[in-house]
Design an enzyme around this catalytic site. Structure first.
Site, short mmCIF file in Angstrom:
data_model
loop_
_atom_site.label_atom_id
_atom_site.label_comp_id
_atom_site.label_asym_id
_atom_site.label_seq_id
_atom_site.Cartn_x
_atom_site.Cartn_y
_atom_site.Cartn_z
N GLY A 169 0.88 -1.17 0.00
CA GLY A 169 0.00 0.00 0.00
C GLY A 169 0.91 1.21 0.00
O GLY A 169 2.00 1.17 -0.59
N ILE A 215 2.75 2.52 2.36
CA ILE A 215 4.06 2.29 3.02
C ILE A 215 4.94 1.41 2.12
O ILE A 215 6.12 1.67 1.93
CB ILE A 215 3.86 1.61 4.39
CG1 ILE A 215 3.07 2.52 5.31
CG2 ILE A 215 5.19 1.20 5.01
CD1 ILE A 215 2.48 1.82 6.53
N ARG A 245 -3.21 -7.86 -2.73
CA ARG A 245 -4.46 -8.52 -3.08
C ARG A 245 -4.82 -8.41 -4.57
O ARG A 245 -5.07 -9.39 -5.24
CB ARG A 245 -5.56 -7.83 -2.29
CG ARG A 245 -6.58 -8.73 -1.75
CD ARG A 245 -7.45 -7.84 -0.85
NE ARG A 245 -8.11 -8.68 0.10
CZ ARG A 245 -9.43 -8.77 0.20
NH1 ARG A 245 -10.21 -8.04 -0.55
NH2 ARG A 245 -9.98 -9.58 1.07
N ILE A 268 6.17 -4.54 10.41
CA ILE A 268 5.77 -3.23 10.94
C ILE A 268 4.26 -3.05 10.73
O ILE A 268 3.75 -1.94 10.88
CB ILE A 268 6.56 -2.07 10.27
CG1 ILE A 268 6.45 -2.14 8.76
CG2 ILE A 268 8.02 -2.05 10.67
CD1 ILE A 268 5.16 -1.74 8.20
N ARG A 275 1.07 -5.56 11.70
CA ARG A 275 0.40 -5.93 12.94
C ARG A 275 0.98 -7.25 13.43
O ARG A 275 1.22 -8.18 12.65
CB ARG A 275 -1.10 -6.12 12.72
CG ARG A 275 -1.89 -4.83 12.64
CD ARG A 275 -1.89 -4.08 13.99
NE ARG A 275 -2.66 -2.86 13.96
CZ ARG A 275 -2.16 -1.63 13.82
NH1 ARG A 275 -0.88 -1.44 13.64
NH2 ARG A 275 -2.97 -0.58 13.85
N GLU A 320 0.96 -6.49 23.08
CA GLU A 320 1.65 -5.20 23.27
C GLU A 320 1.17 -4.55 24.55
O GLU A 320 -0.04 -4.58 24.81
CB GLU A 320 1.40 -4.29 22.08
CG GLU A 320 2.06 -4.80 20.82
CD GLU A 320 1.86 -3.89 19.61
OE1 GLU A 320 1.30 -2.79 19.76
OE2 GLU A 320 2.25 -4.30 18.52
N HIS A 379 6.37 -0.44 18.77
CA HIS A 379 5.25 0.01 17.93
C HIS A 379 5.30 1.54 17.72
O HIS A 379 4.32 2.24 17.93
CB HIS A 379 3.90 -0.41 18.53
CG HIS A 379 2.77 -0.38 17.52
ND1 HIS A 379 1.71 -1.24 17.53
CD2 HIS A 379 2.55 0.43 16.44
CE1 HIS A 379 0.88 -0.97 16.54
NE2 HIS A 379 1.39 0.05 15.85
C1 OXD Z 1 -1.53 2.74 12.94
C2 OXD Z 1 -0.26 2.37 13.60
O1 OXD Z 1 -1.62 3.87 12.47
O2 OXD Z 1 -0.10 1.23 14.01
O3 OXD Z 1 -2.44 1.92 12.84
O4 OXD Z 1 0.61 3.24 13.76
#
Ligand code: OXD
Length: 319
Positions: free
Chosen positions: A149, A151, A171, A229, A231, A260, A279
């Site tokens: 996407g 990033i 996808r 980076i 989830r 977390e 995170h």
């Molecule tokens: C988000 C993050 O924006 O994890 O979802 O930083």
């Protein structure tokens, strides 16, 4: 007549609050991080900027006026998407705000691993002059970006500057000018097998939960570095630990975790082939100004009578 309300659960600069008021002069704007500032206004809020789990009690009750939430982050896996859908509340995200900060974090991790900075820093703490050969280079290595996407695109653009070979999975399989070979989900195994750096930028959905497990680590090269980076829930932590311990893969750069904060007892902390960040890969001093751009764009549409369209969450895809 009382004015409709915009409740922002983040502290914004006075200038940004003014910008909201200029775009939506018919609204009362309540803004602040402290729950005491906004809690009593939730029942009247038509628009929320940012989300707070405490809002759940209020905004899905009969009589709630809420029509739209502009999430302040990109991920929506912690939001009650079913309830949003059921109550017809639009949800938009801040997707795109982190493209620079997260892609820079990805490169910081990849460069650290190839130049062994993570090991040198450990020796520095003990005042130890220690060569940590062998050293690698990013140039001419292969990066596989899983979930291309905003990033992923930026990471791919930077990777080209390092003359890396760039593989991508998304996808739609739709090509990108920065990705040498783009695959749809069916190409995942090929990308895992060919990449020296596997970079996961995926959201957490029912489709992506534990997508990376023993089988997937087994497909990767023994010299591969796994970077997550997106989830933590996309990865089976036990399988990752095993792969890191037995040399199935060479290392991992992790900004996100299944639990977390990462508990102090996690064995990941003591793996010297792991770089851990809390995170924070998306954090940047430019965050608020970029999130505001998205919010104001959507707010202009909303106050003109249209649906907010930028980064609208598709509830069927869960992102
Ligand atoms: C988000 C993050 O924006 O994890 O979802 O930083």
């Amino acid at each position: 007549m009382t004015m409709p309300k915009i409740v922002c659960v983040h502290s914004l600069s006075a200038e940004h609050v003014e910008q909201i008021k200029r775009v939506a002069p018919d609204y009362e704007v309540i803004c602040g991080k402290d729950k005491a500032i906004w809690q009593e206004h939730l029942k009247d809020a038509e628009i929320m900027a940012g989300w707070n789990a405490a809002a759940k009690e209020e905004v899905f009750q009969p009589g709630s006026k809420l029509r739209w939430v502009q999430n302040w982050g990109a991920g929506v896996d912690r939001l009650p998407l079913e309830a949003f859908k059921e109550h017809g509340i639009a949800l938009t995200t801040a997707s795109g705000v982190h493209a620079y900060s997260i892609s820079e974090t990805i490169f910081a991790m990849m460069l650290s691993f190839s130049r062994k900075l993570h090991l040198s820093i450990r020796h520095q703490l003990n005042r130890k002059w220690q060569d940590v050969s062998p050293y690698g280079e990013l140039h001419e290595k292969t990066i596989g970006i899983i979930g291309v996407g905003a990033i992923g695109e930026e990471t791919a653009r930077l990777a080209q500057a390092f003359r890396m070979k760039v593989l991508g999975v998304r996808r739609s399989g739709e090509p990108s000018q920065y990705v040498d070979r783009m695959y749809d989900n069916n190409g995942l195994d090929t990308v895992l097998a060919e990449s020296d750096f596997v970079v996961v930028t995926l959201p957490l959905t029912s489709e992506t939960r534990h997508l990376f497990g023993k089988r997937e680590f087994g497909l990767m090269k023994p010299n591969a570095i796994f970077i997550n980076i997106g989830r933590g829930g996309t990865t089976d932590t036990e399988a990752l630990l095993e792969a890191l311990r037995n040399g199935t893969i060479a290392g991992a750069g992790l900004d996100v975790f299944e639990q977390e904060p990462l508990p102090e007892t996690s064995p990941l902390w003591s793996q010297d082939n792991v770089i851990i960040t809390p995170h924070n890969s998306g954090s940047t001093d430019r965050y608020e100004e970029r999130a505001m751009e998205i919010f104001l764009h959507n707010l202009k549409e909303y106050t003109a009578g249209s649906a907010p369209s930028l980064n609208r969450v598709d509830f069927s895809k869960q992102y």
